[in-house]
Design a protein around this motif. Sequence first.
Motif, PDB file in Angstrom:
ATOM      1  N   ALA A 268     -11.523  -2.477  -1.352  1.00  7.13           N
ATOM      2  CA  ALA A 268     -10.344  -2.760  -2.174  1.00  7.13           C
ATOM      3  C   ALA A 268      -9.267  -3.410  -1.311  1.00  7.13           C
ATOM      4  CB  ALA A 268      -9.813  -1.484  -2.802  1.00  7.13           C
ATOM      5  N   GLY A 269      -8.536  -4.337  -1.897  1.00  4.06           N
ATOM      6  CA  GLY A 269      -7.563  -5.123  -1.139  1.00  4.06           C
ATOM      7  C   GLY A 269      -6.226  -4.444  -0.931  1.00  4.06           C
ATOM      8  N   THR A 270      -6.226  -3.180  -0.507  1.00  4.86           N
ATOM      9  CA  THR A 270      -4.957  -2.535  -0.198  1.00  4.86           C
ATOM     10  C   THR A 270      -4.471  -3.035   1.151  1.00  4.86           C
ATOM     11  OG1 THR A 270      -5.906  -0.658   0.981  1.00  4.86           O
ATOM     12  CG2 THR A 270      -5.690  -0.447  -1.436  1.00  4.86           C
ATOM     13  N   VAL A 271      -3.186  -2.933   1.389  1.00  7.32           N
ATOM     14  CA  VAL A 271      -2.663  -3.395   2.669  1.00  7.32           C
ATOM     15  C   VAL A 271      -3.241  -2.582   3.819  1.00  7.32           C
ATOM     16  CG1 VAL A 271      -0.567  -4.458   1.763  1.00  7.32           C
ATOM     17  CG2 VAL A 271      -0.518  -2.064   2.421  1.00  7.32           C
TER      18      VAL A 271
ATOM     19  N   ALA B 147      -3.669 -13.475   1.163  1.00  2.70           N
ATOM     20  CA  ALA B 147      -2.790 -13.423  -0.011  1.00  2.70           C
ATOM     21  C   ALA B 147      -3.570 -12.997  -1.261  1.00  2.70           C
ATOM     22  CB  ALA B 147      -2.135 -14.782  -0.241  1.00  2.70           C
ATOM     23  N   GLU B 148      -4.751 -13.551  -1.420  1.00  3.94           N
ATOM     24  CA  GLU B 148      -5.585 -13.196  -2.580  1.00  3.94           C
ATOM     25  C   GLU B 148      -5.971 -11.721  -2.536  1.00  3.94           C
ATOM     26  OE1 GLU B 148     -10.183 -13.305  -3.353  1.00  3.94           O
ATOM     27  OE2 GLU B 148      -9.397 -15.293  -2.854  1.00  3.94           O
ATOM     28  N   ARG B 149      -6.402 -11.260  -1.360  1.00  4.64           N
ATOM     29  CA  ARG B 149      -6.871  -9.879  -1.223  1.00  4.64           C
ATOM     30  C   ARG B 149      -5.754  -8.857  -1.401  1.00  4.64           C
ATOM     31  NH1 ARG B 149     -10.733  -7.637  -1.734  1.00  4.64           N
ATOM     32  NH2 ARG B 149     -11.038  -6.559   0.203  1.00  4.64           N
ATOM     33  N   VAL B 150      -4.548  -9.213  -0.999  1.00  2.00           N
ATOM     34  CA  VAL B 150      -3.441  -8.267  -1.140  1.00  2.00           C
ATOM     35  C   VAL B 150      -2.818  -8.359  -2.532  1.00  2.00           C
ATOM     36  CG1 VAL B 150      -1.496  -9.645  -0.291  1.00  2.00           C
ATOM     37  CG2 VAL B 150      -1.583  -7.213   0.230  1.00  2.00           C
ATOM     38  N   GLY B 151      -3.273  -9.309  -3.333  1.00  2.00           N
ATOM     39  CA  GLY B 151      -2.777  -9.439  -4.695  1.00  2.00           C
ATOM     40  C   GLY B 151      -1.413 -10.089  -4.762  1.00  2.00           C
TER      41      GLY B 151
ATOM     42  N   ILE C 258       4.449 -10.928   0.108  1.00  2.00           N
ATOM     43  CA  ILE C 258       3.907  -9.744   0.773  1.00  2.00           C
ATOM     44  C   ILE C 258       2.819 -10.126   1.772  1.00  2.00           C
ATOM     45  CG2 ILE C 258       2.189  -9.165  -0.970  1.00  2.00           C
ATOM     46  CD1 ILE C 258       2.949  -6.184  -0.414  1.00  2.00           C
ATOM     47  N   ALA C 259       2.061 -11.175   1.474  1.00  5.94           N
ATOM     48  CA  ALA C 259       1.005 -11.592   2.406  1.00  5.94           C
ATOM     49  C   ALA C 259       1.606 -12.062   3.726  1.00  5.94           C
ATOM     50  CB  ALA C 259       0.149 -12.692   1.792  1.00  5.94           C
TER      51      ALA C 259
ATOM     52  N   GLU D 156      -0.689   2.059  10.322  1.00  4.86           N
ATOM     53  CA  GLU D 156      -0.680   2.857   9.091  1.00  4.86           C
ATOM     54  C   GLU D 156       0.734   3.225   8.684  1.00  4.86           C
ATOM     55  OE1 GLU D 156      -3.589   5.600   8.215  1.00  4.86           O
ATOM     56  OE2 GLU D 156      -5.133   4.160   8.774  1.00  4.86           O
ATOM     57  N   ARG D 157       1.553   3.588   9.647  1.00  6.47           N
ATOM     58  CA  ARG D 157       2.957   3.909   9.337  1.00  6.47           C
ATOM     59  C   ARG D 157       3.668   2.704   8.749  1.00  6.47           C
ATOM     60  NH1 ARG D 157       3.217   7.358  13.479  1.00  6.47           N
ATOM     61  NH2 ARG D 157       3.482   5.752  15.046  1.00  6.47           N
ATOM     62  N   SER D 158       3.495   1.566   9.387  1.00 10.01           N
ATOM     63  CA  SER D 158       4.154   0.352   8.904  1.00 10.01           C
ATOM     64  C   SER D 158       3.578  -0.108   7.575  1.00 10.01           C
ATOM     65  CB  SER D 158       4.007  -0.758   9.953  1.00 10.01           C
ATOM     66  OG  SER D 158       4.639  -0.390  11.159  1.00 10.01           O
ATOM     67  N   LEU D 159       2.258  -0.047   7.450  1.00  9.41           N
ATOM     68  CA  LEU D 159       1.616  -0.485   6.211  1.00  9.41           C
ATOM     69  C   LEU D 159       1.983   0.417   5.033  1.00  9.41           C
ATOM     70  CD1 LEU D 159      -1.865  -1.428   7.664  1.00  9.41           C
ATOM     71  CD2 LEU D 159      -0.134  -3.003   6.809  1.00  9.41           C
ATOM     72  N   ALA D 160       2.231   1.689   5.308  1.00  7.37           N
ATOM     73  CA  ALA D 160       2.647   2.601   4.241  1.00  7.37           C
ATOM     74  C   ALA D 160       3.956   2.150   3.614  1.00  7.37           C
ATOM     75  CB  ALA D 160       2.780   4.027   4.781  1.00  7.37           C
ATOM     76  N   LEU D 161       4.812   1.566   4.424  1.00 15.11           N
ATOM     77  CA  LEU D 161       6.076   1.033   3.890  1.00 15.11           C
ATOM     78  C   LEU D 161       5.824  -0.100   2.925  1.00 15.11           C
ATOM     79  CD1 LEU D 161       8.169   0.990   7.184  1.00 15.11           C
ATOM     80  CD2 LEU D 161       8.353   2.634   5.296  1.00 15.11           C
ATOM     81  N   LEU D 162       4.809  -0.921   3.183  1.00 12.73           N
ATOM     82  CA  LEU D 162       4.471  -2.029   2.296  1.00 12.73           C
ATOM     83  C   LEU D 162       3.757  -1.547   1.030  1.00 12.73           C
ATOM     84  CD1 LEU D 162       3.213  -4.733   4.808  1.00 12.73           C
ATOM     85  CD2 LEU D 162       5.406  -4.638   3.638  1.00 12.73           C
ATOM     86  N   ASN D 163       3.107  -0.400   1.126  1.00 11.79           N
ATOM     87  CA  ASN D 163       2.360   0.131  -0.025  1.00 11.79           C
ATOM     88  C   ASN D 163       3.267   0.771  -1.067  1.00 11.79           C
ATOM     89  OD1 ASN D 163      -0.376  -0.446   0.070  1.00 11.79           O
ATOM     90  ND2 ASN D 163      -0.770   1.125   1.607  1.00 11.79           N
ATOM     91  N   ARG D 164       4.528   0.993  -0.736  1.00 13.72           N
ATOM     92  CA  ARG D 164       5.444   1.671  -1.665  1.00 13.72           C
ATOM     93  C   ARG D 164       5.710   0.854  -2.881  1.00 13.72           C
ATOM     94  NH1 ARG D 164       9.931   4.459   2.216  1.00 13.72           N
ATOM     95  NH2 ARG D 164       8.474   5.810   3.255  1.00 13.72           N
TER      96      ARG D 164
END
Length: 148
Positions: free
Chosen positions: A48-51, A98-102, A110-111, A140-148
């Motif tokens: 799955a294309g999660t960050v 860009a495609e994978r992150v939606g 965001i990409a 993971e810490r930084s990417l969690a900020l982008l997942n919000r």
Amino acid sequence: MSLRGAVAKAGASTAAPYRHFRDKDALLAAVVLEGHAESRGRLRGGGAGTVTVLGHSYLGFALENPALYRLMAGAGIGDRAAYPALAEAHRTTRAVLAERVGERRHPGGIAVTLWCLLHGLATLVIDGHVERGTAVAEAERSLALLNR
């Protein structure tokens, strides 16, 4: 890297590369194109294309191939403009990210934000400013900020 060193490592004659490449930069450009193809394959194959998944794919590639990663980022080739395929490969790799992150669902770049974060972290690890063992936790810490 020297062309002579690469030829010796491959076990070929010193004249062999000149049958395929006009000079060292042409050889390195071909290596960069292969690197982008491998990087895109990893980005596409990461579930799955999660960050977070994309981050692991990107960092994994960069940290497993630091010299190739640096070469892909721009180090080592004299006149990159002489190889337009490099710019196209770079654009294509960014488009896959860009495609994978939606990107269509997340307008506003965001990409590019993800790419900047991952490139910066990979470079810091490769340069020895962040310990490799903590890179995944930092990502993971930084990417969690982008997942919000």
